[in-house]
Enzyme design. Structure first.
Site: not given
Ligand SMILES: *Cc1c(COP(=O)(O)O)cnc(C)c1O
Length: 373
Positions: A47, A171, A196, A99
């Site tokens: 961890r 982000d 993603k 988001y």
């Molecule tokens: C999917 C996404 C998130 C959240 O991520 P997870 O891996 O689903 O927790 C945050 N910001 C954007 C722009 C996303 O596409």
């Protein structure tokens, strides 16, 4: 060095014990102490740190041009950790089309601990400046935005935020460091959902924080990672590392296909509007051309005839899978208002597409037959 080269080599060392070129996955949860009680390898318990996770964190820091990174079990866990560095009374400025999970965290979880937030149109720098308060500690950027694929000017927002004494987090999930490097544009921190494009194959859940400086702020994020414990498994770290090797080439393919589809759709009479920064008609085109290497693989469009026509189109398409998420090799289409819940502001006739790596001609042929209705 160029990003393609960094992506192939970052965080990669030939394994000393075996000569393996591809790194092993370190599953051990615990590490042996030396006779003097120390941990000679620097690892004690998984961890706190793990060799596979450390390789991923090193690779992410290199790709974003940051000092250091922390990997999390999801993008949401990474965002959560960043907000947990705030204190009661602190104020956050976030995009009105952030988001939805980011907005949910601020409104449903952090508001009750006294963290206030304002949601503004980040494409309007005047609105960002007007929202600044003495207590503003953090400005959150998400560009391109979801689901309207709007572009905000990272350098301009950074200037406004820093002048007001606030830090900037970006982000960068949709652009990825292959197309946009927010730290180079002055941002203090980059957040990713590695679920993603970085993972890139729709088979892992993960998140990351990368910072420009290894300072007290990062120490607080790191503490949330290690003590909070929302860390990714070694196998997931390994899969993200594998995805990173091909990221720059995948992003070129996603972008080229998305541009071809955006051009096809914008000339089609059944389509009301196409949102894609690669189109010259798009409001964000000029800024995107400046701050992004390519306009990316995400687009959305509004179908004439409202929600019913939009839904019907998704049923007629054969190569576009009806599913949420993005960044994999397969093209996904989604009626966004349906998944965003009661706070959604998304038009009911909007469909969002994560353009995959199929041949653009096949995707366009599918759209052509689907739009004939
Ligand atoms: C999917 C996404 C998130 C959240 O991520 P997870 O891996 O689903 O927790 C945050 N910001 C954007 C722009 C996303 O596409």
């Amino acid at each position: 060095m160029h990003l393609e080269t960094l992506a192939v080599h970052a965080g990669l060392q030939v394994d000393e014990a075996t000569g393996a070129v591809t790194p092993p996955i370190h599953l051990s949860t615990t590490y042996e102490r030396a006779a003097d009680g120390t941990f000679p390898s620097g690892f004690s318990y998984t961890r706190s740190n793990n060799p596979t996770r450390q390789s991923l964190e090193q690779a992410l820091a290199v790709l974003e041009g940051g000092a250091i990174a922390a990997a999390f079990s999801s993008g949401q866990a990474a965002t959560f950790a960043i907000f947990q560095t705030l204190r009661p009374g602190d104020h956050v400025i976030a995009p009105e089309d952030a988001y939805y999970g980011t907005a949910d965290l601020l409104l449903d979880h952090f508001a009750k601990w006294g963290v206030e937030s304002s949601f503004v149109d980040m494409a309007d720098i005047g609105a960002v400046r007007a929202a600044m308060r003495p207590a503003t500690r953090l400005v959150w950027i998400e560009t391109p935005s979801n689901p309207l694929i709007r572009i905000s000017d990272i350098a301009a927002i950074v200037e406004a935020a820093h002048a007001a004494g606030a830090r900037v987090a970006c982000d960068n999930t949709w652009a990825t460091p292959a197309l946009q490097r927010p730290l180079d544009l002055g941002a203090d921190l980059v957040m990713h959902s590695t679920t993603k494009y970085l993972g890139g194959h729709s088979d892992i859940l993960g998140g990351a924080v990368i910072v420009r400086e290894n300072d007290d702020w990062f120490a607080r994020v790191k503490s949330v990672q290690v003590v909070g414990g929302a860390v990714p498994s070694p196998f997931e770290c390994w899969l993200v590392l594998r995805g990173i090797r091909t990221l720059p080439y995948r992003m070129r393919g996603h972008s080229a296909n998305a541009l071809a589809i955006a051009q096809f759709l914008s000339a089609h009479p059944a389509i009301e509007q196409v949102c894609y920064p690669g189109l010259e008609s798009n409001a964000g085109h000029a800024i995107a051309a400046r701050q992004m290497a390519l306009p990316g693989g995400m687009l959305s469009f509004m179908v004439r005839g409202g929600r019913d026509e939009a839904m019907a189109l998704t049923l007629r398409l054969k190569l576009f899978t009806r599913a949420t998420s993005l960044g994999g090799p397969e093209t996904l289409i989604e009626h966004r208002a349906s998944v965003e819940g009661p706070r959604t502001r998304t038009p009911e006739n909007l469909l969002r597409v994560s353009v995959g790596l199929e041949h653009a001609d096949d995707l366009i042929a599918d759209l052509r037959q689907g739009l004939k209705g």
